[in-house]
Motif scaffolding. Structure first.
Motif, mmCIF file in Angstrom:
data_model
loop_
_atom_site.group_PDB
_atom_site.id
_atom_site.type_symbol
_atom_site.label_atom_id
_atom_site.label_comp_id
_atom_site.label_asym_id
_atom_site.label_seq_id
_atom_site.Cartn_x
_atom_site.Cartn_y
_atom_site.Cartn_z
ATOM 1 N N ALA A 270 -9.848 -7.544 -3.844
ATOM 2 C CA ALA A 270 -9.580 -6.112 -4.010
ATOM 3 C C ALA A 270 -8.379 -5.679 -3.182
ATOM 4 N N ALA A 271 -8.302 -6.150 -1.916
ATOM 5 C CA ALA A 271 -7.201 -5.729 -1.044
ATOM 6 C C ALA A 271 -5.854 -6.197 -1.597
ATOM 7 N N ASP A 272 -5.808 -7.437 -2.105
ATOM 8 C CA ASP A 272 -4.542 -7.947 -2.652
ATOM 9 C C ASP A 272 -4.137 -7.189 -3.913
ATOM 10 N N ARG A 273 -5.094 -6.922 -4.775
ATOM 11 C CA ARG A 273 -4.776 -6.186 -5.995
ATOM 12 C C ARG A 273 -4.371 -4.753 -5.686
ATOM 13 N N PHE A 274 -5.023 -4.165 -4.681
ATOM 14 C CA PHE A 274 -4.663 -2.812 -4.272
ATOM 15 C C PHE A 274 -3.218 -2.782 -3.757
ATOM 16 N N LYS A 275 -2.848 -3.804 -2.988
ATOM 17 C CA LYS A 275 -1.482 -3.881 -2.473
ATOM 18 C C LYS A 275 -0.480 -4.047 -3.622
ATOM 19 N N GLU A 276 -0.832 -4.832 -4.627
ATOM 20 C CA GLU A 276 0.069 -5.058 -5.751
ATOM 21 C C GLU A 276 0.336 -3.771 -6.535
ATOM 22 N N VAL A 277 -0.732 -3.021 -6.863
ATOM 23 C CA VAL A 277 -0.519 -1.791 -7.644
ATOM 24 C C VAL A 277 0.193 -0.746 -6.797
ATOM 25 N N THR A 278 -0.022 -0.768 -5.476
ATOM 26 C CA THR A 278 0.682 0.169 -4.598
ATOM 27 C C THR A 278 2.174 -0.149 -4.567
ATOM 28 N N ASN A 279 2.501 -1.436 -4.464
ATOM 29 C CA ASN A 279 3.913 -1.836 -4.509
ATOM 30 C C ASN A 279 4.538 -1.446 -5.847
ATOM 31 N N ALA A 280 3.786 -1.654 -6.928
ATOM 32 C CA ALA A 280 4.308 -1.306 -8.251
ATOM 33 C C ALA A 280 4.596 0.186 -8.349
ATOM 34 N N TYR A 281 3.681 0.990 -7.839
ATOM 35 C CA TYR A 281 3.902 2.436 -7.901
ATOM 36 C C TYR A 281 5.056 2.863 -6.996
ATOM 37 N N GLU A 282 5.170 2.226 -5.836
ATOM 38 C CA GLU A 282 6.266 2.561 -4.925
ATOM 39 C C GLU A 282 7.616 2.320 -5.590
ATOM 40 N N VAL A 283 7.719 1.256 -6.343
ATOM 41 C CA VAL A 283 8.989 0.927 -6.991
ATOM 42 C C VAL A 283 9.251 1.835 -8.184
ATOM 43 N N LEU A 284 8.261 1.958 -9.077
ATOM 44 C CA LEU A 284 8.494 2.675 -10.327
ATOM 45 C C LEU A 284 8.576 4.183 -10.142
ATOM 46 N N SER A 285 8.010 4.712 -9.054
ATOM 47 C CA SER A 285 8.076 6.157 -8.832
ATOM 48 C C SER A 285 9.375 6.568 -8.143
ATOM 49 N N ASP A 286 10.158 5.588 -7.655
ATOM 50 C CA ASP A 286 11.445 5.864 -7.018
ATOM 51 C C ASP A 286 12.560 5.535 -8.017
ATOM 52 N N GLN B 180 5.099 -0.707 5.253
ATOM 53 C CA GLN B 180 6.322 -0.778 6.053
ATOM 54 C C GLN B 180 7.247 0.358 5.640
ATOM 55 N N GLY B 181 6.715 1.551 5.700
ATOM 56 C CA GLY B 181 7.517 2.716 5.396
ATOM 57 C C GLY B 181 7.062 3.452 4.158
ATOM 58 N N PHE B 182 6.136 2.872 3.385
ATOM 59 C CA PHE B 182 5.668 3.547 2.181
ATOM 60 C C PHE B 182 4.764 4.718 2.563
ATOM 61 N N SER B 183 5.001 5.874 1.951
ATOM 62 C CA SER B 183 4.207 7.058 2.239
ATOM 63 C C SER B 183 2.783 6.881 1.718
#
Length: 385
Positions: free
Chosen positions: A41-57, A83-86
């Motif tokens: 769960a933690a790894d998948r949560f990190k993956e979707v968070t990274n995806a949103y961080e990229v696509l929302s910027d 590392q800096g993601f809101s």
């Protein structure tokens, strides 16, 4: 390109910001380690968070769409989750809009609370309506500052603690990275400004308590517990905001003659046993007799038919309570009470003896009421037959 961020969020490559945010919230609620104990769960949560961080910027998304990875060490300033993601969007996903502190300062002008007042009226007023003057003690707009909260000529100034934002940020390190949360500013209580010179009358609240008179119209047909809404007559809000509503809860006092069951009125009428046997016409006072403006309907005729028994019910149509916010009235149900004489002179006693002899009732056989057939007493009685 190591991962397909669009596939991770299950959106198309043309997805807009609203669609991206909706998809991310849905996944974040399901995959967050605090609510999902799956090993990955933690790894998948990190993956979707990274995806949103990229696509929302927009800039990071442009790099990603060209085949680059903006979160890699050679990317354009990205450092990955933690590392800096809101963390605002994660808080937003779990606690709703504005949980991350992006709602801005709240307004000093707010709607006031509703008020509740209990009021006792008599049965006739509940049935046919009435008008009453009542005293209400609520908050009203301050007459000195007209709801502004400041002294004459004083204006709110920007809060020096939050610089007008209304909230202050707090950063806390966690295993998931730096979590940024926000709380209402303790200096301005979230308003973004402070009143340096408050009004002497209201202390800066923009309202004071006052007792005032109101005229309330009670509609016909109200009952115990009915609430009458008076819009805009409740508490004035802070900062001179619009008033809430006033609710009057009706309590109906007992009546000497009548009782009420919904739209139905009930009462008892007592007649001598001779009248019950022979029949009689009586004039019965109605509930309207309590009201001076209903004198033309203060009595109703009631026919006691010959042979009426004690406990018999006689229904008088449309003499009950008017139906609330409707047409028509309920019925009046009269229970007959037969009065047996307790003191007889010699002549009366002889007349009754002659009647008993004529009716062959000198030694009558007592009969059990049919109401006991299904009772315990009735079954015991039957067992001895």
């Amino acid at each position: 390109m190591a991962q397909d961020y669009y596939a991770l969020l299950d959106v198309s490559r043309e997805a807009g910001n609203d669609e991206l945010k909706k998809a991310y919230r849905k996944l974040a609620r399901r995959l967050h380690p605090d609510v999902n104990d799956a090993p990955d769960a933690a790894d998948r949560f990190k993956e979707v968070t990274n995806a949103y961080e990229v696509l929302s910027d927009p800039q990071k998304r442009a790099v990603y769409d060209r085949g680059g990875d903006p979160l890699s060490s050679g990317g354009m300033g990205g450092g990955g989750f933690g590392q800096g993601f809101s963390f605002d969007d994660i808080m937003d996903a779990f606690f709703g809009q504005g949980a991350g502190g992006r709602g801005g300062p709240r307004s000093r002008v707010q709607r006031g609370q509703d008020a509740l007042l209990r009021m006792t009226i008599d049965l006739a007023e509940a049935a046919f309506g009435a008008t009453h003057e009542i005293k209400v003690d609520t908050a009203v707009t301050c007459g000195t500052c007209d709801g502004r909260g400041g002294a004459e000529g004083a204006e709110p100034v920007t809060c020096g603690t939050c610089h007008g934002h209304g909230d202050v940020q707090h950063v806390q390190r966690s295993p998931l990275g730096n979590i940024r949360t926000s709380r209402p500013c303790p200096t301005c209580q979230g308003f973004g400004s402070v009143i340096a010179d408050p009004c002497d009358e209201c202390g800066g609240d923009g309202r004071v308590r006052s007792r005032r008179s109101l005229s309330v119209t009670i509609p016909p047909g109200v009952d115990q517990g009915t609430r009458i809404q008076m819009p805009g007559e409740g508490e004035v809000g802070p900062g001179g905001g619009p008033a809430g509503d006033l609710y009057l809860e009706i309590n109906v006092g007992p009546h000497e003659v009548f009782t009420r069951r919904g739209d139905e009125l009930r009462c008892q009428v007592t007649v001598p046993m001779t009248a019950a046997a022979l029949g009689v016409h009586v004039e019965l006072p109605t509930l309207e007799a309590d009201l001076t403006d209903h004198e033309d309907a203060s009595v109703v005729g009631l026919d006691i038919t010959p042979g009426t028994q004690a406990g018999d019910l006689i229904t008088v149509r449309a003499q009950g309570v008017p139906r609330l916010r409707s047409v028509g009235r309920g019925d009046l149900v009269v229970e007959v009470v037969v009065e047996t004489p307790t003191r007889l002179d010699d002549e009366q006693r002889e007349l009754l003896k002659k009647l008993a002899a004529v009716r062959d009732e000198e030694q009558p056989e007592a009969r059990m009421s049919d109401a006991h057939r299904g009772s315990v007493f009735g079954r015991i009685k039957g067992a001895f037959r």
